[in-house]
Motif scaffolding. Structure first.
Motif, PDB file in Angstrom:
ATOM      1  N   MET A 275     -22.734  -4.706   4.317  1.00 33.53           N
ATOM      2  CA  MET A 275     -22.783  -3.952   4.627  1.00 33.53           C
ATOM      3  C   MET A 275     -21.001  -3.060   4.477  1.00 33.53           C
ATOM      4  O   MET A 275     -19.520  -4.038   4.962  1.00 33.53           O
ATOM      5  CB  MET A 275     -22.118  -4.487   6.195  1.00 33.53           C
ATOM      6  N   ASN A 276     -20.437  -2.608   4.385  1.00 32.66           N
ATOM      7  CA  ASN A 276     -19.336  -1.184   3.895  1.00 32.66           C
ATOM      8  C   ASN A 276     -18.660  -0.327   4.801  1.00 32.66           C
ATOM      9  O   ASN A 276     -19.628   0.006   5.284  1.00 32.66           O
ATOM     10  CB  ASN A 276     -20.019  -0.456   2.609  1.00 32.66           C
ATOM     11  N   ILE A 277     -17.486  -0.985   5.676  1.00 31.77           N
ATOM     12  CA  ILE A 277     -16.946  -0.336   6.433  1.00 31.77           C
ATOM     13  C   ILE A 277     -15.830   0.707   5.633  1.00 31.77           C
ATOM     14  O   ILE A 277     -15.243   0.029   5.008  1.00 31.77           O
ATOM     15  CB  ILE A 277     -16.232  -0.586   7.023  1.00 31.77           C
ATOM     16  N   VAL A 278     -15.696   2.181   6.027  1.00 33.18           N
ATOM     17  CA  VAL A 278     -14.800   3.115   5.649  1.00 33.18           C
ATOM     18  C   VAL A 278     -13.924   3.362   6.444  1.00 33.18           C
ATOM     19  O   VAL A 278     -14.725   4.497   7.805  1.00 33.18           O
ATOM     20  CB  VAL A 278     -15.700   4.078   4.767  1.00 33.18           C
ATOM     21  N   GLY A 279     -12.774   3.437   6.446  1.00 33.76           N
ATOM     22  CA  GLY A 279     -11.897   4.433   7.368  1.00 33.76           C
ATOM     23  C   GLY A 279     -11.281   5.619   7.000  1.00 33.76           C
ATOM     24  O   GLY A 279     -11.991   6.320   7.444  1.00 33.76           O
ATOM     25  N   ASP A 280     -11.259   5.523   4.961  1.00 33.00           N
ATOM     26  CA  ASP A 280     -10.933   6.555   4.909  1.00 33.00           C
ATOM     27  C   ASP A 280     -11.309   6.302   3.188  1.00 33.00           C
ATOM     28  O   ASP A 280     -10.401   4.763   3.071  1.00 33.00           O
ATOM     29  CB  ASP A 280      -9.898   7.302   5.305  1.00 33.00           C
ATOM     30  N   THR A 281     -11.331   7.713   2.599  1.00 35.87           N
ATOM     31  CA  THR A 281     -11.094   7.049   0.750  1.00 35.87           C
ATOM     32  C   THR A 281     -10.281   8.093   0.560  1.00 35.87           C
ATOM     33  O   THR A 281     -10.412   9.490   0.721  1.00 35.87           O
ATOM     34  CB  THR A 281     -12.462   7.370   0.379  1.00 35.87           C
ATOM     35  N   VAL A 282      -9.243   7.925   0.082  1.00 34.94           N
ATOM     36  CA  VAL A 282      -8.121   8.896  -0.464  1.00 34.94           C
ATOM     37  C   VAL A 282      -7.918   8.932  -1.787  1.00 34.94           C
ATOM     38  O   VAL A 282      -7.498   7.520  -1.916  1.00 34.94           O
ATOM     39  CB  VAL A 282      -6.970   8.642  -0.139  1.00 34.94           C
ATOM     40  N   ARG A 283      -6.915   9.368  -2.795  1.00 36.94           N
ATOM     41  CA  ARG A 283      -6.575   9.137  -3.895  1.00 36.94           C
ATOM     42  C   ARG A 283      -5.186   8.749  -3.428  1.00 36.94           C
ATOM     43  O   ARG A 283      -5.131   9.809  -3.246  1.00 36.94           O
ATOM     44  CB  ARG A 283      -6.667  10.707  -4.856  1.00 36.94           C
ATOM     45  N   LEU A 284      -5.448   7.541  -4.606  1.00 38.38           N
ATOM     46  CA  LEU A 284      -3.646   7.779  -4.289  1.00 38.38           C
ATOM     47  C   LEU A 284      -2.518   8.235  -4.547  1.00 38.38           C
ATOM     48  O   LEU A 284      -1.620   8.050  -3.781  1.00 38.38           O
ATOM     49  CB  LEU A 284      -3.335   6.245  -5.545  1.00 38.38           C
ATOM     50  N   ASP A 285      -2.597   9.951  -4.994  1.00 39.53           N
ATOM     51  CA  ASP A 285      -1.488  10.556  -5.453  1.00 39.53           C
ATOM     52  C   ASP A 285      -2.052  11.816  -4.104  1.00 39.53           C
ATOM     53  O   ASP A 285      -0.513  11.608  -3.395  1.00 39.53           O
ATOM     54  CB  ASP A 285      -1.696  11.298  -6.489  1.00 39.53           C
ATOM     55  N   GLU A 286      -3.112  11.634  -3.628  1.00 42.28           N
ATOM     56  CA  GLU A 286      -3.034  12.837  -2.088  1.00 42.28           C
ATOM     57  C   GLU A 286      -2.673  11.456  -0.576  1.00 42.28           C
ATOM     58  O   GLU A 286      -2.173  12.182  -0.192  1.00 42.28           O
ATOM     59  CB  GLU A 286      -4.137  12.226  -1.361  1.00 42.28           C
ATOM     60  N   MET A 287      -2.120   9.794  -0.727  1.00 39.17           N
ATOM     61  CA  MET A 287      -1.613   9.035  -0.488  1.00 39.17           C
ATOM     62  C   MET A 287      -0.250   9.180  -0.354  1.00 39.17           C
ATOM     63  O   MET A 287       0.239   8.949   0.650  1.00 39.17           O
ATOM     64  CB  MET A 287      -2.417   8.032  -0.559  1.00 39.17           C
ATOM     65  N   ILE A 288       0.079   9.839  -1.827  1.00 39.30           N
ATOM     66  CA  ILE A 288       1.798   9.335  -2.063  1.00 39.30           C
ATOM     67  C   ILE A 288       2.147  10.846  -1.050  1.00 39.30           C
ATOM     68  O   ILE A 288       3.250  11.254  -0.704  1.00 39.30           O
ATOM     69  CB  ILE A 288       2.046   9.209  -3.379  1.00 39.30           C
ATOM     70  N   ARG A 289       1.749  12.023  -1.600  1.00 39.68           N
ATOM     71  CA  ARG A 289       2.515  13.534  -1.282  1.00 39.68           C
ATOM     72  C   ARG A 289       2.026  13.207   0.161  1.00 39.68           C
ATOM     73  O   ARG A 289       2.752  14.092   0.749  1.00 39.68           O
ATOM     74  CB  ARG A 289       0.849  14.271  -1.459  1.00 39.68           C
ATOM     75  N   THR A 290       0.876  12.563   0.832  1.00 44.15           N
ATOM     76  CA  THR A 290       0.983  12.834   2.861  1.00 44.15           C
ATOM     77  C   THR A 290       1.981  11.761   2.825  1.00 44.15           C
ATOM     78  O   THR A 290       2.794  12.417   4.146  1.00 44.15           O
ATOM     79  CB  THR A 290      -0.312  11.882   3.149  1.00 44.15           C
TER      80      THR A 290
END
Length: 355
Positions: free
Chosen positions: A261-276
């Motif tokens: 049972m897989n729960i996903v809050g969000d899936t983001v690339r690490l560079d996108e996380m850094i830019r955000t």
């Protein structure tokens, strides 16, 4: 009403998230019972359950009889385990819970996974040791008794990225226990500021400054992230602890569960996380990257058992670097089963904590 027991439910992290979400459910269809090593009621539970309607039952996790007696006495339908033993007995604890649930006639059981996809449990030493033989015991119980079992996976906890966003409220304000309970009551089990942001996440990440952060430290304007084998930034599935609780509370209403049972809050690339994060703070982060080969090299230089926790975080980074679905990246089947639950995205979480 059917009874759901939460082993390890007094914890401020997942135990609290599950209990609060079940109590907040619109139809209040399930009655929660908490299993713990002690029957002491934590402040957050006193805040949301002033009348003591949610029992806290002391059990000996090293005794199958103790576990099964508690489950049988309270007529438990579903057992959720978030119990954790840091003394090396995690594997025995988990196996005992499976057997106790089986003996008590529990109809559904969730072992203590709550992290990356199941592939990671084959390669991360700490996770593998704690889970060795557990899923096989679950499958055996399912075949022989019909007890439905499922592993809930949720990726990395998003709350690590909120560390440092708020001052330590209790230390700063010198709250008494009564004042803390009142503050927790006003926040539905979470005190405003640091507690509501971090939601009980353990500050045990491996950032070099000892802050307890993992991958990103916005307060220190730095990031330490792995690269994929191709040299790019891998994707990262991440979910807040409270959203894990909400999804599980919703999943209790489903007639059948899948094995994973897989729960996903969000899936983001690490560079996108850094830019955000940079856009939110208006400043650049000092980004340190590490290749899979360098991760392997660092792992090979560790001295055991002194470097056990260092091994955990390096191996987790190695799993994230693989950028594989079923490992550090999850396919959110629970999201599809429970579409009415709307998780917090990475961007929403960061804005809430750091704006």
């Amino acid at each position: 009403m059917p009874v759901v027991a939460i082993a390890g439910g007094t914890s401020t992290g997942l135990g609290r998230a599950l209990t609060v979400a079940i109590l907040e459910s619109a139809d209040r269809h399930w009655t929660p019972v908490i299993l713990s090593r002690s029957d002491k009621r934590p402040p957050w539970l006193r805040a949301i359950d002033a009348d003591g309607l949610v029992p806290v039952v002391a059990v000996d996790y090293m005794s199958v009889a103790s576990i099964s007696d508690a489950l049988r006495t309270h007529k438990v339908h579903t057992l959720l385990s978030v119990a954790l033993a840091k003394d090396g007995s995690q594997n025995r604890l988990q196996l005992n819970l499976v057997e106790g649930a089986r003996e008590a006639g529990v109809q559904r059981y969730v072992p203590s996974y709550w992290g990356l996809g199941v592939e990671a449990y084959r390669h991360v030493t700490v996770m593998r040791m704690g889970a060795e033989g557990v899923w096989e015991a679950c499958e055996k119980a399912q075949r022989e008794t019909g007890m439905q079992c499922a592993r809930f996976n949720c990726g990395g906890f998003m709350n690590y990225f909120g560390i440092g966003a708020h001052p330590p409220a209790r230390q700063q304000q010198q709250l008494t226990d009564e004042e803390l309970v009142e503050q927790l009551r006003q926040g539905g089990g979470y005190a405003a500021g640091e507690d509501a942001g971090e939601q009980g996440v353990d500050r045990d990440g491996d950032m070099a400054d000892g802050s307890g952060c993992y991958l990103l430290k916005p307060r220190g304007l730095c990031a330490e992230v792995p690269l994929s084998p191709s040299g790019g930034y891998p994707r990262f599935t991440t979910t807040t602890l409270r959203d894990v609780g909400r999804f599980v509370a919703a999943a209790l209403e489903l007639e059948t569960w899948e094995g994973d049972m897989n729960i996903v809050g969000d899936t983001v690339r690490l560079d996108e996380m850094i830019r955000t994060t940079e856009a939110l703070l208006g400043k650049k982060l000092a980004v340190e990257t590490i290749s899979p080969a360098d991760l392997d090299k660092q792992i090979g230089q560790l001295r055991m058992p002194d470097d056990f926790m260092k091994l955990l975080w390096l191996e987790l980074k190695r799993e994230h670097a693989k950028d594989e679905v079923g490992n550090g990246v999850l396919d959110g089947n629970v999201n599809r089963m429970c579409p009415h639950v709307k998780p917090v995205s990475f961007k929403e979480y960061m804005h809430a904590q750091w704006s």
